[in-house]
Design an enzyme around this catalytic site. Sequence first.
Site, PDB file in Angstrom:
ATOM      1  N   THR A   1      53.756 -29.616  36.346  1.00  0.00           N
ATOM      2  CA  THR A   1      52.672 -30.603  36.416  1.00  0.00           C
ATOM      3  C   THR A   1      53.035 -31.653  35.384  1.00  0.00           C
ATOM      4  OG1 THR A   1      51.188 -28.694  36.613  1.00  0.00           O
ATOM      5  CG2 THR A   1      50.149 -30.817  36.309  1.00  0.00           C
TER       6      THR A   1
ATOM      7  N   GLY B   1      50.743 -25.154  34.396  1.00  0.00           N
ATOM      8  CA  GLY B   1      50.984 -23.724  34.541  1.00  0.00           C
ATOM      9  C   GLY B   1      50.637 -23.224  35.925  1.00  0.00           C
ATOM     10  N   HIS B   2      50.419 -21.929  36.027  1.00  0.00           N
ATOM     11  CA  HIS B   2      50.107 -21.311  37.313  1.00  0.00           C
ATOM     12  C   HIS B   2      48.687 -21.704  37.723  1.00  0.00           C
ATOM     13  CE1 HIS B   2      49.008 -17.768  39.958  1.00  0.00           C
ATOM     14  NE2 HIS B   2      50.008 -18.360  40.572  1.00  0.00           N
TER      15      HIS B   2
END
Length: 308
Positions: free
Chosen positions: A168, A220-221
Amino acid sequence: MNPVVVVHGGGASHISKDRKERVRQGIIRAATVGYNILREGGSAVDAVESAVAVLEDDPEFNAGCGSVLNVNGEVEMDASIMNGKDLSAGAVSAVRCVANPIKLARLVMEKTPHCFLTDQGAAKFAAAMGVPEVPGKQLVTERNIKRLEKEKHEKDAQKLDCQKNLGTVGAVALDCRGNVAYATSTGGIVNKMVGRVGDTPCIGSGGYADNDIGAVSTTGHGESIMKVNLARLALFHVEQGKTLEEAADISLGYMKSRLKGLGGVILVSKAGDWAVKWTSASMPWAAVKNCKLHSGIDLDDTSVTDLP
């Protein structure tokens, strides 16, 4: 106030040696663009939007023209932006054929009564606002075609790996008037289902900004970040009197222990302090305050230089 800008280029499991320098230069370029806007008296919103647009235009990052591909080999992007002065926010998800989703998110914030537009509605709004449509293929890079092929090949052998899909881009800023803002943008995760949306456009997960506390942008996830509302969780800990580092460590630690989710955050406080933290292997980042540029990629590598 002394203005501050912090940018990140996404949590990463591993950045190859040949890409590292390009990534480092890209993140420094974005931070410099954002800081120059602040230095000239520009707003925090202008600074974060411009910094993120620089990263969207850089094929090394998973946003804009470097976005990863969905299961059909297409680019679908998400982005959000927020102004800490009045909590106004704008977000878009599953957008295609737009070079800079973050600019579209800002238009949603400033030109509609809504916070969030998706897919075809976002596309119609973009056209109505005169945002140029770019051919979908223009956003597809050779590297991402290869990544999709590799992922499809490996997926048969193993479940989706939380660690691989962390890319991202984002920015947070404090301007000379004491206003904070955040912006976050992404192409999502490799080989995602069509229409999958992650944390990035979700206010409180992909980022949050409130002049009374500060601003944060996450990476992140995505599914893990959404489940813990990572951005707002980090700022909650700041509200409770924790330092920015402590707040980041606690919230990232909670996401990791509860969900095995990895990621990173960048923060700026209303007082002008800043912090960067991550639990993934690396996270390209840069911060500028008092004309000093701090940057790094891995845990043990931070460089500081003077901006001209």
